[in-house]
Write an enzyme that holds these catalytic residues in place. Sequence first.
Site, PDB file in Angstrom:
ATOM      1  N   ASP A  38      57.035  44.448  27.115  1.00  0.00           N
ATOM      2  CA  ASP A  38      56.042  45.521  27.203  1.00  0.00           C
ATOM      3  C   ASP A  38      56.488  46.725  26.383  1.00  0.00           C
ATOM      4  OD1 ASP A  38      54.894  43.818  28.912  1.00  0.00           O
ATOM      5  OD2 ASP A  38      55.007  45.101  30.691  1.00  0.00           O
ATOM      6  N   ASP A  42      54.552  48.551  23.405  1.00  0.00           N
ATOM      7  CA  ASP A  42      54.226  49.978  23.414  1.00  0.00           C
ATOM      8  C   ASP A  42      54.729  50.671  22.151  1.00  0.00           C
ATOM      9  OD1 ASP A  42      53.037  49.668  25.801  1.00  0.00           O
ATOM     10  OD2 ASP A  42      54.709  50.426  26.994  1.00  0.00           O
ATOM     11  N   LEU A  88      20.127  30.383  35.750  1.00  0.00           N
ATOM     12  CA  LEU A  88      20.320  28.951  35.932  1.00  0.00           C
ATOM     13  C   LEU A  88      19.645  28.507  37.221  1.00  0.00           C
ATOM     14  CD1 LEU A  88      24.144  28.616  35.202  1.00  0.00           C
ATOM     15  CD2 LEU A  88      22.289  27.753  33.773  1.00  0.00           C
ATOM     16  N   GLU A 118      31.865  23.636  33.634  1.00  0.00           N
ATOM     17  CA  GLU A 118      32.590  24.910  33.659  1.00  0.00           C
ATOM     18  C   GLU A 118      32.519  25.531  35.050  1.00  0.00           C
ATOM     19  OE1 GLU A 118      30.370  27.144  30.728  1.00  0.00           O
ATOM     20  OE2 GLU A 118      30.365  25.411  29.395  1.00  0.00           O
ATOM     21  N   LYS A 120      31.642  28.304  37.658  1.00  0.00           N
ATOM     22  CA  LYS A 120      30.655  29.381  37.626  1.00  0.00           C
ATOM     23  C   LYS A 120      31.364  30.654  38.108  1.00  0.00           C
ATOM     24  CE  LYS A 120      25.922  30.574  38.820  1.00  0.00           C
ATOM     25  NZ  LYS A 120      26.105  31.875  39.466  1.00  0.00           N
ATOM     26  N   ASP A 122      32.190  34.283  39.207  1.00  0.00           N
ATOM     27  CA  ASP A 122      31.448  35.237  40.019  1.00  0.00           C
ATOM     28  C   ASP A 122      31.725  36.648  39.503  1.00  0.00           C
ATOM     29  OD1 ASP A 122      29.697  35.788  41.971  1.00  0.00           O
ATOM     30  OD2 ASP A 122      31.053  35.387  43.653  1.00  0.00           O
ATOM     31  N   ARG A 141      22.913  42.070  31.437  1.00  0.00           N
ATOM     32  CA  ARG A 141      21.762  41.174  31.372  1.00  0.00           C
ATOM     33  C   ARG A 141      20.461  41.922  31.702  1.00  0.00           C
ATOM     34  NH1 ARG A 141      19.440  37.855  35.395  1.00  0.00           N
ATOM     35  NH2 ARG A 141      18.341  36.096  34.472  1.00  0.00           N
ATOM     36  N   TYR A 230      30.952  31.916  27.507  1.00  0.00           N
ATOM     37  CA  TYR A 230      30.438  30.587  27.828  1.00  0.00           C
ATOM     38  C   TYR A 230      29.086  30.249  27.212  1.00  0.00           C
ATOM     39  CZ  TYR A 230      28.309  33.409  31.578  1.00  0.00           C
ATOM     40  OH  TYR A 230      27.649  34.384  32.277  1.00  0.00           O
ATOM     41  N   LYS A 295      26.301  21.604  31.780  1.00  0.00           N
ATOM     42  CA  LYS A 295      25.443  21.838  30.619  1.00  0.00           C
ATOM     43  C   LYS A 295      25.444  20.597  29.743  1.00  0.00           C
ATOM     44  CE  LYS A 295      26.976  26.652  30.559  1.00  0.00           C
ATOM     45  NZ  LYS A 295      27.790  27.664  29.884  1.00  0.00           N
ATOM     46  N   LYS A 319      26.369  24.738  43.457  1.00  0.00           N
ATOM     47  CA  LYS A 319      27.046  25.778  44.235  1.00  0.00           C
ATOM     48  C   LYS A 319      28.029  25.203  45.253  1.00  0.00           C
ATOM     49  CE  LYS A 319      25.542  29.717  43.464  1.00  0.00           C
ATOM     50  NZ  LYS A 319      24.342  30.391  43.774  1.00  0.00           N
ATOM     51  N   CYS A 413      53.155  51.857  70.739  1.00  0.00           N
ATOM     52  CA  CYS A 413      53.301  50.482  70.286  1.00  0.00           C
ATOM     53  C   CYS A 413      53.038  49.535  71.463  1.00  0.00           C
ATOM     54  CB  CYS A 413      54.708  50.258  69.738  1.00  0.00           C
ATOM     55  SG  CYS A 413      55.046  48.530  69.363  1.00  0.00           S
ATOM     56  N   CYS A 416      56.542  47.744  72.414  1.00  0.00           N
ATOM     57  CA  CYS A 416      57.759  48.401  72.917  1.00  0.00           C
ATOM     58  C   CYS A 416      57.486  49.791  73.479  1.00  0.00           C
ATOM     59  CB  CYS A 416      58.816  48.489  71.812  1.00  0.00           C
ATOM     60  SG  CYS A 416      58.422  49.682  70.525  1.00  0.00           S
ATOM     61  N   CYS A 431      55.000  51.777  64.165  1.00  0.00           N
ATOM     62  CA  CYS A 431      55.793  51.876  65.390  1.00  0.00           C
ATOM     63  C   CYS A 431      57.123  52.511  65.013  1.00  0.00           C
ATOM     64  CB  CYS A 431      55.996  50.487  65.972  1.00  0.00           C
ATOM     65  SG  CYS A 431      57.372  50.367  67.114  1.00  0.00           S
ATOM     66  N   CYS A 437      62.115  47.713  68.790  1.00  0.00           N
ATOM     67  CA  CYS A 437      60.849  47.041  69.065  1.00  0.00           C
ATOM     68  C   CYS A 437      61.002  45.525  68.874  1.00  0.00           C
ATOM     69  CB  CYS A 437      59.775  47.577  68.121  1.00  0.00           C
ATOM     70  SG  CYS A 437      58.202  46.737  68.332  1.00  0.00           S
TER      71      CYS A 437
END
Length: 693
Positions: A38, A42, A88, A118, A120, A122, A141, A230, A295, A319, A413, A416, A431, A437
């Site tokens: 990293d 950078d 779809l 593929e 789907k 979410d 969309r 896709y 598809k 689904k 708690c 205890c 606690c 405890c």
Amino acid sequence: MSRAASHAEAAQRVAQLRGEIAAHNHRYHVLDAPTISDSAFDALLRELQALEAAHPDLVSADSPTQRVGAVVAGGFAEVRHDVPMLSLGNAFSDEDAQDFFRRIADKLGRDDIAFSVEPKIDGLAISLLYLDGVLTRAATRGDGSTGEDVTHSVRTIPSVPLRLFGAEWPPVLEVRGEVYMPRAAFEAFNQRARERGERTLANPRNAAAGSIRQLDPRIAASRPLAFFAYALGRIEPDATWVQHTDMLADFRRYGLPVCPQAARAIGLDGLLAYYRRIGDARDQLPYDIDGVVYKVDDIAAQRELGFVSRAPRWAIAHKFPAREEQTVVEAIDVQVGRTGAITPVARLRPVQVAGVVVTNATLHNENEIRRKDVRVGDTVIVRRAGDVIPEVVAVVLDERPADAVAFEMPNACPECGSQLAREGDEAVLRCTGTGVCPAQRKESIRHFASRRAMDIEGLGDAWIENLVDLGYVHHVADLYALTLEQLLEMKRRADERDGVVPETVKKGKVASRWAENLLAAIDASRKTSLPRLLFALGIRDVGESTAKTLARHFGALDRIASAADADLMSAPDVGPVVASRIAAFFAAPHQREVIELLRARGVQWEEGEPLAAAGPLLGKTVVLTGTLDALTRDQAKERLEALGAKVSGSVSAKTSFVVAGAEAGSKLDKAQALGIPVLDEAALLALLAEHGA
Ligand code: IVH
């Protein structure tokens, strides 16, 4: 580059840096196979920023420095989709999928049809327009024909290329796909928000949508979003792909992320097998899905099949069962964790959620319970997302019984009786009975014995419970003083309490094999490593990786125990909070006693020198490049560091030597240009062997 870099030289270096940065970015965010650290990354970015600051005319929209731009004034602009963004049709059962397949097979007159299959995803559907290879516009969309311009937000997604790779792409290319928030990132985001008492995000889909639909691009930039391509929108000149899967392969070549689980399947059996395979893997996938998409792969056949209203006839979403179900809260209990954290838990009327029976759901903390106002008797929506603990999403208020009363957190708690307290502005109550405890003690012993900590096989929750309750074990060091007689007595009492006839008594002789095995497992755990021990001690905010870092950096437990906050922070990834937790842990006399007892009772771990203070390669900076045969890059790095070397990601005048494996690229060139010594793999192995690493 010298200060007097000419404009032409600067332009050349800028172009080179952009190429390198985009390639590293792609390897990190898309291929999940970074080749530099990293900090080296950078450094490249900073060099580019400096050059662009010195030569403002060289700044261009596709520069990696320009991902986060200005706040959009006056709301989102409308975007007309030249090619409508369709939805779809859905299949909710195998029969639905079969009907879909039959319609296509009948129309095409054959059964051996190939499909692109593929997950789907979410998330939020997005269109990306690349003109001459440069990301020019991104839109939602919307209603399918008109969406919103969200270019400023989408540009901040690191896996979305600002410029396509290579030069083979069509001059006008509109790619469609899904913006989503990876599940781990979503969990981490919410965890942090909860700890700070801030608003949490409802689910990864809303998180993605909510982050993109913001006028300030810094919001999207601060959220860990990702993208999968896709589908195709506009393209000029006309596409030449024969199959959808060919197009996806080209998308990958252009540097666009395509879902790694996308595949090809033949016939109905192939579709259903894919549905089951992805369904089984669903919990392990790093992103949320709600089904799979089939598809027709052959694009000519897609054209022949055409569309019904707003959905293609050649594709369907199959689904999965919903991840959310309704049930009733029968009780609300609070649990006490290893570090005393109090977590309210809803006890639920058992309900099947995506194939698993759920009886408990976490309510996280007081703020969350108040925000959601969950009460005993309430009907609630429960969600199970992957292997994450089930949670209550919301209350169905219409179904609340008239006599339901708001939940009150206890003052003390429940295990205890110690007072509960909050640290600073934390949302979590804890606690205060640390060391006393029984619930905290049981949880810390459980953590200590767990597989990734001391790995004591056979020491299950029930035994821990009994051992603590009987007073045989007060803290983790007591495990190493347990006797066979104590274990047998514990079992006898447990059997008596549970009213079971002890099957362990046979022919008048007490079966003791299990107890001997447990003692043997405890004994075996005596020989351990410093990282495991550190993790096992259960210091707040010290997980496995921090434990490893600390062990590597300091080499010995006493050095960590006596380090001041500032010294602790010299270890990589240790910030002020973690440093203060470590210091507080070792400042507690009780913890020091436990550690002394562990030692006295034969627990051993290897200790070594602190990382930076010794070793034959102290003060040497080494760069690894290319592929090694006998070692992974991490192994090589670890062994070099063990000898005191610093392993860096980029070659500079300060580099002591470069190790070049097979297919070493630009770093090797640079080393040669700078006259830096280069070792091949054999020379590295010889060097390591010479120093016994
Ligand atoms: S294809 C003409 N493929 O599902 C086909 N859609 O209900 C257009 N989605 O709006 C969509 N993963 O947001 C396609 N692998 C995938 C998908 C996918 C998720 C979403 C997309 C679309 C919705 C359709």
